[in-house]
Scaffold this motif. Structure first.
Motif, mmCIF file in Angstrom:
data_model
loop_
_atom_site.group_PDB
_atom_site.id
_atom_site.type_symbol
_atom_site.label_atom_id
_atom_site.label_comp_id
_atom_site.label_asym_id
_atom_site.label_seq_id
_atom_site.Cartn_x
_atom_site.Cartn_y
_atom_site.Cartn_z
ATOM 1 N N PRO A 59 4.924 40.147 16.894
ATOM 2 C CA PRO A 59 4.616 41.368 16.140
ATOM 3 C C PRO A 59 3.531 42.220 16.802
ATOM 4 N N ASN A 60 2.839 41.645 17.772
ATOM 5 C CA ASN A 60 1.759 42.355 18.460
ATOM 6 C C ASN A 60 2.169 42.886 19.835
ATOM 7 N N THR A 61 3.469 42.923 20.089
ATOM 8 C CA THR A 61 3.952 43.373 21.399
ATOM 9 C C THR A 61 3.489 44.802 21.679
ATOM 10 N N SER A 62 2.959 44.981 22.878
ATOM 11 C CA SER A 62 2.525 46.306 23.291
ATOM 12 C C SER A 62 3.572 46.889 24.237
ATOM 13 N N ASN A 63 4.285 47.901 23.785
ATOM 14 C CA ASN A 63 5.286 48.536 24.643
ATOM 15 C C ASN A 63 4.637 49.153 25.871
ATOM 16 N N LEU A 64 3.410 49.623 25.730
ATOM 17 C CA LEU A 64 2.695 50.190 26.868
ATOM 18 C C LEU A 64 2.419 49.117 27.919
ATOM 19 N N LEU A 65 2.008 47.928 27.489
ATOM 20 C CA LEU A 65 1.767 46.834 28.431
ATOM 21 C C LEU A 65 3.054 46.433 29.146
ATOM 22 N N VAL A 66 4.143 46.331 28.411
ATOM 23 C CA VAL A 66 5.433 45.984 29.013
ATOM 24 C C VAL A 66 5.823 47.033 30.056
ATOM 25 N N LEU A 67 5.621 48.300 29.760
ATOM 26 C CA LEU A 67 5.922 49.372 30.696
ATOM 27 C C LEU A 67 5.039 49.279 31.940
ATOM 28 N N LYS A 68 3.760 48.948 31.757
ATOM 29 C CA LYS A 68 2.847 48.817 32.901
ATOM 30 C C LYS A 68 3.257 47.663 33.814
ATOM 31 N N ILE A 69 3.694 46.567 33.221
ATOM 32 C CA ILE A 69 4.162 45.424 34.022
ATOM 33 C C ILE A 69 5.419 45.812 34.797
ATOM 34 N N LYS A 70 6.339 46.497 34.134
ATOM 35 C CA LYS A 70 7.563 46.953 34.797
ATOM 36 C C LYS A 70 7.222 47.879 35.960
#
Length: 89
Positions: A59-70
């Motif tokens: 529930p705490n997933t950060s879409n911004l963090l996922v995008l930065k990793i990608k």
């Protein structure tokens, strides 16, 4: 056969099991064996702890963090290495 990678992976899972982790965290541990011919073997204890590997949506997933990793991966592909789970011949 050297079973150290499997043994260490199994012990790591046991240590993780003692932690009070939220339900959305799945546990999986891998041991790596490196050979002089540059082959790598991956050993896992997932066979014995498959239920622990299951997890739910964080529930705490950060879409911004996922995008930065990608983006990091796409800009720095040469820093990543594909590791195949194959036994050396």
């Amino acid at each position: 056969m050297d079973q150290f990678a499997w043994w260490s992976s199994e012990n790591q899972v046991k240590r993780l099991m003692k932690l009070t982790l939220p339900d959305f965290i799945g546990i999986s541990s891998y041991g790596l064996e490196f050979y002089k011919d540059n082959n790598i073997v991956i050993c896992t204890s997932d066979v014995y702890h498959q239920k622990l590997a299951a997890c739910s949506l964080n529930p705490n997933t950060s879409n911004l963090l996922v995008l930065k990793i990608k983006n990091h991966f796409l800009k720095n592909r040469e820093k990543y290495q594909l590791v195949l789970n194959e036994v050396p011949t």
